[in-house]
Motif scaffolding. Structure first.
Motif: not given
Length: 247
Positions: A39-40, A158-161, A166-168
């Motif tokens: 993202l950054f 879950v976080l990976r999905v 929907v993005g970070l």
């Protein structure tokens, strides 16, 4: 004597959720680390990798660095008030983290604000168990700490999905739901001793108010000194793989 059950089982489940939510998010920092890099900036930037790793390192460190302060506040104000306030601060920090556009603000919003809130929510969840259990305290502690392992194992998937979908930023907002539940769970830490009895106990106590808040006499016990310095030494490198060994 502790009731050894009753409302204590609700408290146990709340404490289990606390352990799971706090350390599930903290231990899943590897997934968040990769997403922050994407993202950054470019993942090839070694300086950016170092800066990004500091977000999770600072967050993990602050959770435990605040523990002595949290213990004092817990003694002064009780488990319920400290846990609820901590969860509210953690919620605000995590929500604020979802709106940043550069890595630097995350040092404060995620590394300090969110982590300190987690610390203030986590410590009372351990203390309150001793108020409700004595004979079953070992079993209850085991169940509560199992919450962190359950969340640590499942949350990265879950976080990976979520991140892919929907993005970070939106993922961090979804994680706020876990902290909000933690906020609600803090209200279950009902004190068993009334304020009047607390004040009466203070008058009869042999320690001055200052020593009740910060009493170093326990360090005169050799076995306690070994335990107090041995545990931090053993945990010195415990969290390194979570933060720094991400491929």
């Amino acid at each position: 004597e502790p009731p050894e059950g009753g409302w204590g089982w609700v408290v146990m489940l709340a404490a289990m959720w606390c352990n799971g939510a706090v350390f599930g998010i903290q231990n899943s920092c590897g997934v968040l680390f990769v997403s922050m890099l994407e993202l950054f900036g470019g993942g090839e930037d070694k300086q950016l990798s170092f800066k990004t790793a500091w977000v999770s390192s600072l967050s993990m460190g602050m959770v435990f660095f605040c523990s002595p302060i949290v213990s004092i506040f817990t003694d002064l104000f009780g488990c319920q008030k400290v846990a609820v306030t901590g969860a509210a601060v953690g919620f605000a920090g995590l929500l604020a983290s979802s709106f940043v556009s550069t890595i630097e603000p995350l040092y404060f919003t995620y590394g300090v604000l969110f982590a300190c809130g987690c610390s203030f929510a986590y410590q009372p969840s351990l203390v309150i168990l001793g108020h409700y259990f004595k004979k079953r305290l070992g079993l209850v502690n085991g169940i509560v700490t199992a919450g962190s392992s359950l969340f640590t194992v499942s949350l990265p998937f879950v976080l990976r999905v979520l991140i892919d979908s929907v993005g970070l930023c939106n993922t961090l907002r979804v994680l706020c739901i876990l902290i909000f539940v933690l906020f609600v769970a803090g209200f279950t830490y009902k004190p068993l001793v009334s304020d009047a009895k607390d004040k009466e106990g203070e008058k009869k106590g042999k320690f001055s108010p200052g020593k009740k808040i910060c009493n170093f006499s326990v360090f005169k016990v050799v076995s306690y000194r070994i335990w107090a310095f041995g545990i931090p030494a053993a945990l010195f490198g415990y969290f390194v793989p979570y933060v720094h060994l991400v491929s």
